[in-house]
Scaffold this active site. Structure first.
Site, PDB file in Angstrom:
ATOM      1  CE  LYS A 176      -4.860  19.873 -18.739  1.00 57.23           C
ATOM      2  NZ  LYS A 176      -4.144  20.826 -17.862  1.00 57.23           N
ATOM      3  CD  GLU A 252       5.359   6.220 -19.213  1.00 51.14           C
ATOM      4  OE1 GLU A 252       5.828   5.919 -18.093  1.00 51.14           O
ATOM      5  OE2 GLU A 252       5.559   5.546 -20.226  1.00 51.14           O
ATOM      6  CB  CYS A 286       7.544   9.960 -11.807  1.00 53.64           C
ATOM      7  SG  CYS A 286       8.743   9.856 -13.143  1.00 53.64           S
ATOM      8  CD  GLU A 385       4.140  10.012  -6.894  1.00 51.94           C
ATOM      9  OE1 GLU A 385       2.975  10.255  -7.244  1.00 51.94           O
ATOM     10  OE2 GLU A 385       5.065   9.833  -7.698  1.00 51.94           O
TER      11      GLU A 385
HETATM   12  P1  NAD Z   1      -1.778  15.419 -12.044  1.00 47.98           P
HETATM   13  O1  NAD Z   1      -2.358  14.089 -12.336  1.00 47.98           O
HETATM   14  O2  NAD Z   1      -2.365  16.214 -10.946  1.00 47.98           O
HETATM   15  O3  NAD Z   1      -1.863  16.352 -13.332  1.00 47.98           O
HETATM   16  C1  NAD Z   1      -1.279  15.987 -14.560  1.00 47.98           C
HETATM   17  C2  NAD Z   1      -2.042  16.637 -15.681  1.00 47.98           C
HETATM   18  O4  NAD Z   1      -3.363  16.095 -15.715  1.00 47.98           O
HETATM   19  C3  NAD Z   1      -2.196  18.149 -15.579  1.00 47.98           C
HETATM   20  O5  NAD Z   1      -2.037  18.715 -16.855  1.00 47.98           O
HETATM   21  C4  NAD Z   1      -3.627  18.297 -15.082  1.00 47.98           C
HETATM   22  O6  NAD Z   1      -4.223  19.512 -15.432  1.00 47.98           O
HETATM   23  C5  NAD Z   1      -4.299  17.150 -15.792  1.00 47.98           C
HETATM   24  N1  NAD Z   1      -5.554  16.714 -15.184  1.00 47.98           N
HETATM   25  C6  NAD Z   1      -5.944  16.838 -13.888  1.00 47.98           C
HETATM   26  N2  NAD Z   1      -7.193  16.324 -13.723  1.00 47.98           N
HETATM   27  C7  NAD Z   1      -7.576  15.856 -14.936  1.00 47.98           C
HETATM   28  C8  NAD Z   1      -8.741  15.200 -15.412  1.00 47.98           C
HETATM   29  N3  NAD Z   1      -9.779  14.944 -14.608  1.00 47.98           N
HETATM   30  N4  NAD Z   1      -8.795  14.843 -16.718  1.00 47.98           N
HETATM   31  C9  NAD Z   1      -7.752  15.084 -17.539  1.00 47.98           C
HETATM   32  N5  NAD Z   1      -6.625  15.723 -17.155  1.00 47.98           N
HETATM   33  C10 NAD Z   1      -6.537  16.097 -15.867  1.00 47.98           C
HETATM   34  O7  NAD Z   1      -0.228  15.173 -11.836  1.00 47.98           O
HETATM   35  P2  NAD Z   1       0.867  16.266 -11.484  1.00 47.98           P
HETATM   36  O8  NAD Z   1       0.668  16.654 -10.051  1.00 47.98           O
HETATM   37  O9  NAD Z   1       0.886  17.328 -12.523  1.00 47.98           O
HETATM   38  O10 NAD Z   1       2.219  15.454 -11.646  1.00 47.98           O
HETATM   39  C11 NAD Z   1       2.783  14.725 -10.627  1.00 47.98           C
HETATM   40  C12 NAD Z   1       2.499  13.265 -10.844  1.00 47.98           C
HETATM   41  O11 NAD Z   1       3.005  12.870 -12.100  1.00 47.98           O
HETATM   42  C13 NAD Z   1       3.196  12.385  -9.829  1.00 47.98           C
HETATM   43  O12 NAD Z   1       2.324  11.358  -9.441  1.00 47.98           O
HETATM   44  C14 NAD Z   1       4.370  11.823 -10.615  1.00 47.98           C
HETATM   45  O13 NAD Z   1       4.858  10.609 -10.124  1.00 47.98           O
HETATM   46  C15 NAD Z   1       3.772  11.682 -11.970  1.00 47.98           C
HETATM   47  N6  NAD Z   1       4.818  11.624 -13.006  1.00 47.98           N
HETATM   48  C16 NAD Z   1       5.028  10.444 -13.664  1.00 47.98           C
HETATM   49  C17 NAD Z   1       6.043  10.341 -14.608  1.00 47.98           C
HETATM   50  C18 NAD Z   1       6.301   9.066 -15.364  1.00 47.98           C
HETATM   51  O14 NAD Z   1       7.009   9.106 -16.366  1.00 47.98           O
HETATM   52  N7  NAD Z   1       5.776   7.933 -14.934  1.00 47.98           N
HETATM   53  C19 NAD Z   1       6.829  11.456 -14.873  1.00 47.98           C
HETATM   54  C20 NAD Z   1       6.583  12.650 -14.197  1.00 47.98           C
HETATM   55  C21 NAD Z   1       5.563  12.722 -13.266  1.00 47.98           C
END
Ligand code: NAD
Length: 485
Positions: A176, A252, A286, A385
């Protein structure tokens, strides 16, 4: 702004490129222009379940095919990603604003598909005769249907780093994309078809967390789920998995990464690298070093050098090759970063650079490179963050104080230490509560074959060239009794 060809994203379910079954779409706006870039299918419950059912049906043949044959499809996809790298950069740019000049993700994704297409033979169990009367062995076998949920900040990269190891090990996939950056991923869905993957092996859907992400998290036929995104969503996914089939979950998550700069460091290099870390992708990384702790004796010199370099970021049209500072991904991200900046001003920190959004003047979600000095350790902007080009620079006197401040966080993804004293470097590296520590360098630099992942609330599990296949393999123990012994 340059003319943009129309984009018609579709989902890939059971080998077919489709609209949502109920015809629902959501708009994606170019965050640099606020114009609509595309209308994207919103996967319904029916679509999500159909993708899982297709993956389940495709699993027996795909897992039985053997790694060498599966590798052929991965190699084709790697080549197609390379051929289409400029288009993929453009599609990410018009959905989440990344400057095309800094977009290298089609190449990193291709490298993952290439790497894993060669890595299948390293999947091995073990055998022993250590138990009298028995020959014992283990088999490494795929889980079945694997769900991959990815964020928006580097979608093409995460598609490669997760799907390639999942597929080569014989799993079938439902991926997704993020609702903020679905366009490049939808183009890759077309490339998956072009690469000739058998129907149902690699399904790609688009939509919001609810319903499609949530359905994948609680689906009884999904046996493993790899997620990259915020800690908040990671916890929700873990809860859903625990309430349903206890699927394996790899998380992650977010970070609030510290960089420690000691008085004997190469100041110029430390300033250059730490400002790049928080500037690249407009701070939406991240592992960005969003907290910098500088030894008091050198703080004024470090801060001046840092500010000069950070302020030189070239904001502009992300499709322009000269731009290295794009907008925040969307209005929600933009307003959220501005909210943190306002809170930072009230928290007692000193605003030393930037602090303004640019929506009114440039018609896009641009935020200036922003520096806060001497912000209380307890302030929300120090603890949470921000995910923007906003950095906290605080000072310390002693090594012990620097370590204590760096570790005073719920996150533990990446930390950096700058010093010419090798003993101090190793003492500090050992003491930092972080899944990754860089010495005399910082994020986004990583070692190609090292595991990546978080301590504490930054996640669980590790990914990486030598580690990700393990995330998608069960271990089965077999014993065989030898008669006559
Ligand atoms: P997010 O958690 O808002 O969304 C990530 C994904 O999860 C999207 O595809 C979203 O549609 C989905 N999602 C949202 N609610 C959900 C639910 N209830 N159930 C299942 N899926 C759901 O994160 P974001 O804003 O897309 O990304 C930014 C975040 O990602 C930051 O916190 C960043 O630090 C983190 N990040 C971590 C890494 C790592 O390797 N540790 C890498 C990149 C980004």
């Amino acid at each position: 702004m340059a003319a943009i060809a129309p984009v018609q994203p579709r989902m890939l379910i059971n080998g077919k490129l489709v609209e949502a079954s109920d015809g629902k779409t959501f708009p994606i706006y170019n965050p640099a222009t606020l114009q609509v870039s595309a209308h994207v299918p919103e996967a319904s419950a029916e679509d999500t379940n159909a993708a899982v059912a297709a993956a389940k049906a495709a699993f027996p043949a795909w897992s039985a095919m053997g790694g060498a044959k599966r590798a052929v499809y991965l190699k084709k996809l790697a080549a197609l990603l390379r051929e289409n790298k400029d288009e993929l950069a453009r599609l990410d740019s018009i959905s989440m604003g990344i400057p095309v000049a800094t977009h290298h993700y089609a190449l990193t994704a291709a490298a993952h598909f290439d790497h894993y297409s060669e890595a299948w033979a390293t999947v091995q169990g073990q055998a022993s005769v250590n138990t009298p009367g028995l020959v014992t062995m283990t088999l490494r076998q795929p889980y079945g249907v694997v769900a991959l949920i990815i964020p928006w900040n580097a979608p093409v990269h995460f598609l490669g780093s997760k799907a390639a190891p999942a597929l080569i090990t014989g799993n079938t996939v439902v991926l997704k994309s993020s609702e903020k950056a679905p366009l490049a991923v939808a183009r890759i869905a077309e490339l998956v078809v072009e690469a000739g993957f058998p129907p149902g092996v690699f399904n790609i859907i688009s939509g919001h967390g609810v319903p499609s992400g949530q359905i994948l998290s609680r689906h009884m036929d999904v046996r493993a789920l790899s997620f990259t995104g915020s800690s908040r969503t990671g916890k929700l996914i873990q809860e859903e998995a625990a309430r349903t089939n206890l699927k394996k979950v790899i998380l992650e998550l977010g970070g609030k990464s510290p960089a420690l700069v000691f008085e004997d460091a190469d100041l110029e290099k430390a300033a250059e690298q730490t400002q790049f870390s928080i500037q690249v992708n407009s701070g939406q990384v991240c592992m960005a070093n969003s907290r910098i702790y500088v030894q008091k004796t050198i703080a004024p010199r470090f801060i001046e050098t840092f500010k000069t370099k950070f302020a030189a970021a070239r904001a502009g049209n992300p499709l322009d090759k000269e731009t290295n500072h794009g907008p925040q991904a969307d209005e929600i991200q933009y307003r959220n970063v501005l909210k943190y900046i306002e809170e930072g001003k009230k928290s007692g920190g000193t605003l030393a650079l930037g602090g303004n959004g640019k929506l009114e003047t440039t018609n896009g979600y641009f935020i200036e490179p922003t520096v806060f000095l001497d912000t209380p350790e307890t302030a929300r902007i120090t603890k949470e963050e921000v995910f923007g080009p906003v950095v906290i620079i605080n000072t310390f006197d002693t090594e012990a104080e620097a370590i204590a401040k760096a570790n005073d966080t719920e996150f533990g993804l990446y930390a950096a230490v700058y010093t010419r004293d090798v003993n101090r470097a190793m003492r500090v590296a050992k003491a930092l509560e972080s899944g990754y520590v860089a010495i005399n360098c910082t994020s986004p630099l990583t070692g190609v074959d090292l595991p990546f992942g978080g301590y504490k609330s930054s996640g669980q599990g590790r990914e990486g060239w030598l580690h990700s296949m393990d995330n998608f393999l069960e271990t089965k123990s077999i014993i065989m009794q030898i008669d006559g012994e």
